[in-house]
Design a protein around this motif. Structure first.
Motif, PDB file in Angstrom:
ATOM      1  N   THR A   7       0.819  -1.206   0.000  1.00  0.00           N
ATOM      2  CA  THR A   7       0.000   0.000   0.000  1.00  0.00           C
ATOM      3  C   THR A   7       0.853   1.257   0.000  1.00  0.00           C
ATOM      4  O   THR A   7       0.525   2.230  -0.682  1.00  0.00           O
ATOM      5  N   ASN A  11       0.551   4.386  -2.575  1.00  0.00           N
ATOM      6  CA  ASN A  11       0.352   5.775  -2.138  1.00  0.00           C
ATOM      7  C   ASN A  11       1.402   6.696  -2.736  1.00  0.00           C
ATOM      8  O   ASN A  11       1.084   7.773  -3.250  1.00  0.00           O
ATOM      9  N   GLN A  48     -13.869  -0.443  -1.520  1.00  0.00           N
ATOM     10  CA  GLN A  48     -13.076   0.642  -0.948  1.00  0.00           C
ATOM     11  C   GLN A  48     -11.630   0.380  -1.345  1.00  0.00           C
ATOM     12  O   GLN A  48     -11.113  -0.722  -1.121  1.00  0.00           O
ATOM     13  N   HIS A  49     -11.005   1.379  -1.953  1.00  0.00           N
ATOM     14  CA  HIS A  49      -9.619   1.229  -2.392  1.00  0.00           C
ATOM     15  C   HIS A  49      -8.670   1.412  -1.207  1.00  0.00           C
ATOM     16  O   HIS A  49      -8.987   2.118  -0.254  1.00  0.00           O
ATOM     17  N   SER A  50      -7.518   0.818  -1.295  1.00  0.00           N
ATOM     18  CA  SER A  50      -6.549   0.868  -0.203  1.00  0.00           C
ATOM     19  C   SER A  50      -5.579   2.036  -0.327  1.00  0.00           C
ATOM     20  O   SER A  50      -4.880   2.355   0.620  1.00  0.00           O
ATOM     21  N   TYR A  51      -5.519   2.697  -1.480  1.00  0.00           N
ATOM     22  CA  TYR A  51      -4.476   3.691  -1.693  1.00  0.00           C
ATOM     23  C   TYR A  51      -4.990   5.086  -2.039  1.00  0.00           C
ATOM     24  O   TYR A  51      -4.245   6.046  -1.970  1.00  0.00           O
ATOM     25  N   ASP A  53      -8.772   7.674  -1.908  1.00  0.00           N
ATOM     26  CA  ASP A  53     -10.176   7.782  -1.492  1.00  0.00           C
ATOM     27  C   ASP A  53     -10.549   6.697  -0.485  1.00  0.00           C
ATOM     28  O   ASP A  53     -11.646   6.139  -0.525  1.00  0.00           O
ATOM     29  N   ARG A  54      -9.623   6.406   0.409  1.00  0.00           N
ATOM     30  CA  ARG A  54      -9.892   5.404   1.444  1.00  0.00           C
ATOM     31  C   ARG A  54     -11.099   5.836   2.257  1.00  0.00           C
ATOM     32  O   ARG A  54     -11.255   6.997   2.590  1.00  0.00           O
ATOM     33  N   GLY A  55     -11.942   4.892   2.587  1.00  0.00           N
ATOM     34  CA  GLY A  55     -13.137   5.197   3.364  1.00  0.00           C
ATOM     35  C   GLY A  55     -14.347   5.530   2.505  1.00  0.00           C
ATOM     36  O   GLY A  55     -15.451   5.655   3.018  1.00  0.00           O
ATOM     37  N   TRP A  56     -14.138   5.679   1.208  1.00  0.00           N
ATOM     38  CA  TRP A  56     -15.238   5.966   0.279  1.00  0.00           C
ATOM     39  C   TRP A  56     -15.609   4.678  -0.443  1.00  0.00           C
ATOM     40  O   TRP A  56     -14.739   3.936  -0.896  1.00  0.00           O
ATOM     41  N   GLU A 125      -4.943  -3.612  -4.069  1.00  0.00           N
ATOM     42  CA  GLU A 125      -5.526  -2.305  -4.390  1.00  0.00           C
ATOM     43  C   GLU A 125      -6.805  -2.022  -3.611  1.00  0.00           C
ATOM     44  O   GLU A 125      -7.216  -0.876  -3.493  1.00  0.00           O
ATOM     45  N   ALA A 127      -9.235  -2.365  -0.129  1.00  0.00           N
ATOM     46  CA  ALA A 127      -9.277  -2.600   1.315  1.00  0.00           C
ATOM     47  C   ALA A 127     -10.434  -3.526   1.661  1.00  0.00           C
ATOM     48  O   ALA A 127     -10.317  -4.377   2.527  1.00  0.00           O
TER      49      ALA A 127
END
Length: 162
Positions: A7, A11, A48-51, A53-56, A125, A127
């Motif tokens: 990750t 990032n 939810q992507h890990s790298y 917009d995390r949390g979206w 990629e 989460a």
């Protein structure tokens, strides 16, 4: 099987890409896939992507080169890479959007497709992912849902009404 990318590397690559975009101002092509549950058309897969917009909650997808593949082929490839899901029928284009945010020209194609199985495996990629209602009204107004997911759900709903 591809080697997972840490990750932190994803990032850092994303931050370097944004700086490069501001300098070069490239034209990019991307695809997002609204995946409809293979047995229950009232459900879709959100991720939810890990790298970024995390949390979206959003849609799987990624970039592609139009000289090498179509948006539909890119969606099939991205879904296989990110979720280990197979799509056997050609995805249907729901919407195409061009924007000039982040100092570049983005061309995004949103497609709808149905995988052959409901069982998925997350790549580095992502989460998390889950099957949820495909009704845009089912999401709470304060939910952290990407604009592309909302747009895809609304376009899919309109397509199914005609």
């Amino acid at each position: 099987m591809p080697v997972p990318v840490p990750t932190a590397v994803l990032n850092a690559a994303g931050q370097l890409r944004r700086i490069w975009w501001k300098v070069r101002r490239p034209t990019t092509y991307g695809v997002k896939a609204l995946l409809i549950h293979p047995l229950d058309p009232s459900q879709c897969l959100v991720v939810q992507h890990s790298y970024v917009d995390r949390g979206w909650w959003g849609l799987p997808g990624g970039g592609y080169h139009p000289r090498r593949e179509t948006a539909e082929a890119a969606a099939i490839r991205e879904v296989a890479e990110e979720l280990a899901l197979t799509i056997s029928e050609c995805p249907v284009v729901l919407d195409t959007v061009t924007s000039r945010l982040e100092g570049k020209v983005d061309n995004l194609t949103i497609v709808v497709a149905r995988p052959t199985s409901e069982a998925f495996q997350l790549s580095a990629e992502l989460a998390q992912a889950r099957w949820t209602s495909a009704d845009p009204a089912a999401f709470p107004s304060d939910a952290r849902v990407s604009r592309w997911l909302r747009r895809a759900l609304e376009a899919n709903q309109q397509m199914n009404q005609t």
